[in-house]
Design a protein around this motif. Sequence first.
Motif, PDB file in Angstrom:
ATOM      1  N   ALA A  37      27.156  42.416  41.077  1.00 10.89           N
ATOM      2  CA  ALA A  37      27.886  41.157  41.236  1.00 10.89           C
ATOM      3  C   ALA A  37      29.459  41.352  41.039  1.00 10.89           C
ATOM      4  O   ALA A  37      30.175  40.885  41.259  1.00 10.89           O
ATOM      5  CB  ALA A  37      27.049  40.031  40.748  1.00 10.89           C
ATOM      6  N   ARG A  38      29.635  42.234  39.740  1.00  9.27           N
ATOM      7  CA  ARG A  38      30.811  42.466  39.384  1.00  9.27           C
ATOM      8  C   ARG A  38      31.690  43.116  40.275  1.00  9.27           C
ATOM      9  O   ARG A  38      32.968  42.784  40.582  1.00  9.27           O
ATOM     10  CB  ARG A  38      30.856  43.203  37.988  1.00  9.27           C
TER      11      ARG A  38
ATOM     12  N   GLN B 145      31.119  42.878  43.624  1.00  5.82           N
ATOM     13  CA  GLN B 145      31.361  42.016  44.481  1.00  5.82           C
ATOM     14  C   GLN B 145      32.488  40.938  44.261  1.00  5.82           C
ATOM     15  O   GLN B 145      32.805  40.259  45.236  1.00  5.82           O
ATOM     16  CB  GLN B 145      29.958  41.225  44.837  1.00  5.82           C
ATOM     17  N   ASP B 146      32.561  40.555  43.105  1.00  5.35           N
ATOM     18  CA  ASP B 146      33.708  39.731  42.547  1.00  5.35           C
ATOM     19  C   ASP B 146      35.088  40.488  42.455  1.00  5.35           C
ATOM     20  O   ASP B 146      35.933  39.945  41.840  1.00  5.35           O
ATOM     21  CB  ASP B 146      33.283  39.160  41.218  1.00  5.35           C
ATOM     22  N   SER B 147      35.103  41.449  42.804  1.00  6.40           N
ATOM     23  CA  SER B 147      36.395  42.316  42.517  1.00  6.40           C
ATOM     24  C   SER B 147      37.488  41.940  43.674  1.00  6.40           C
ATOM     25  O   SER B 147      37.260  41.252  44.516  1.00  6.40           O
ATOM     26  CB  SER B 147      36.042  43.944  42.713  1.00  6.40           C
ATOM     27  N   THR B 148      38.447  42.783  43.438  1.00  6.87           N
ATOM     28  CA  THR B 148      39.682  42.339  44.383  1.00  6.87           C
ATOM     29  C   THR B 148      39.431  42.644  45.831  1.00  6.87           C
ATOM     30  O   THR B 148      38.947  43.651  45.875  1.00  6.87           O
ATOM     31  CB  THR B 148      40.847  42.863  43.961  1.00  6.87           C
ATOM     32  N   PRO B 149      39.694  41.830  46.799  1.00  3.07           N
ATOM     33  CA  PRO B 149      39.556  42.170  48.203  1.00  3.07           C
ATOM     34  C   PRO B 149      40.549  42.999  48.644  1.00  3.07           C
ATOM     35  O   PRO B 149      41.617  43.390  48.044  1.00  3.07           O
ATOM     36  CB  PRO B 149      39.743  40.745  48.960  1.00  3.07           C
TER      37      PRO B 149
ATOM     38  N   ARG C 273      35.471  43.010  50.283  1.00  2.00           N
ATOM     39  CA  ARG C 273      35.427  43.233  48.894  1.00  2.00           C
ATOM     40  C   ARG C 273      34.593  44.646  48.715  1.00  2.00           C
ATOM     41  O   ARG C 273      34.877  45.269  47.774  1.00  2.00           O
ATOM     42  CB  ARG C 273      34.884  42.208  48.168  1.00  2.00           C
TER      43      ARG C 273
ATOM     44  N   ALA D 257      33.529  49.429  45.858  1.00  2.00           N
ATOM     45  CA  ALA D 257      34.427  48.406  45.604  1.00  2.00           C
ATOM     46  C   ALA D 257      35.533  48.976  46.686  1.00  2.00           C
ATOM     47  O   ALA D 257      35.894  50.018  46.883  1.00  2.00           O
ATOM     48  CB  ALA D 257      34.952  48.122  44.447  1.00  2.00           C
TER      49      ALA D 257
ATOM     50  N   THR E 146      32.506  40.349  52.616  1.00  2.00           N
ATOM     51  CA  THR E 146      33.723  39.680  51.713  1.00  2.00           C
ATOM     52  C   THR E 146      33.087  39.146  50.367  1.00  2.00           C
ATOM     53  O   THR E 146      31.689  39.066  50.350  1.00  2.00           O
ATOM     54  CB  THR E 146      34.226  38.641  52.497  1.00  2.00           C
TER      55      THR E 146
END
Length: 273
Positions: free
Chosen positions: A35-36, A38-42, A70, A98, A273
């Motif tokens: 999840a970390r 998947q929450d990273s910068t696109p 992402r 990522a 995304t």
Amino acid sequence: METALYVLVLVSLALIVAQVTAGRRHRAHVLGLAARLQDSTPVRDVEAALPSMVADFARRNGADPVRPNRVATFHQAGELRVRKGGAFRSFLAWQVVALGRAGFLWEARQTGASPFWIRVLDAYIGSEGWLKVWLFGTVPIAKAEGTDVTLGEAYRYLAELPWAPDAILGNPDLAWRVTGPDSAEVRMTVQEGTARVTFRFDATGDIVRMEASGRPARDADGNLASYDWRGQFGGYAWIGNRRIPSTGEVGYVYPSGYETYFRGRITDYVVST
């Protein structure tokens, strides 16, 4: 006799419950790490800064810098050996990469008939790298972390860019330069140093080989060492919505010569995304 059997059943049930509980905790931990990522910068559009052979490779294989992708997620099947000269053992793995910044998670579990099966977690998240190994999937038996491990994981992120064409077009932390008529180097500077990988392209523009000098590693006695690193990619095909090499292998150049330690095949692929 009945009492002993009763105790044995209770102990067995307790072990099963403990194993199931530990397995659930492990899975929750892995999903939290994913999840970390998947929450990273696109991704961002950095195509203008790339050599044409590099940008053409990414575009031809489906990279789309306009969409805010992402991560890329895929499964692997293959063989791995954990020490020089050791036996190959089959594995199944799940990987998250990522795309807008450096980061990955690779969770593999041993398959086959061995009663002492292991699970491996190799990761580079939040600018830190580590490797963890569990016996029976939940009993920790090894852990590697620190400066050399983190730098080594940065090398791995770069080496696997053919499996993440969106990162080639969309990760601004990567610096590229042409090194020959059929080669280009990508480098990334992290706190622990600079990781550099050179890719070789074939006549059609596909990346078929990877080369790196002095990747941090451990020798047969567990001491810190550095070895030249080599890899090959092949079997390019559209898997999901990206054209990627379906197979790859990697190994070290030891003083005694080159030895492969990983051979893998991609079985599915998703960009999100």
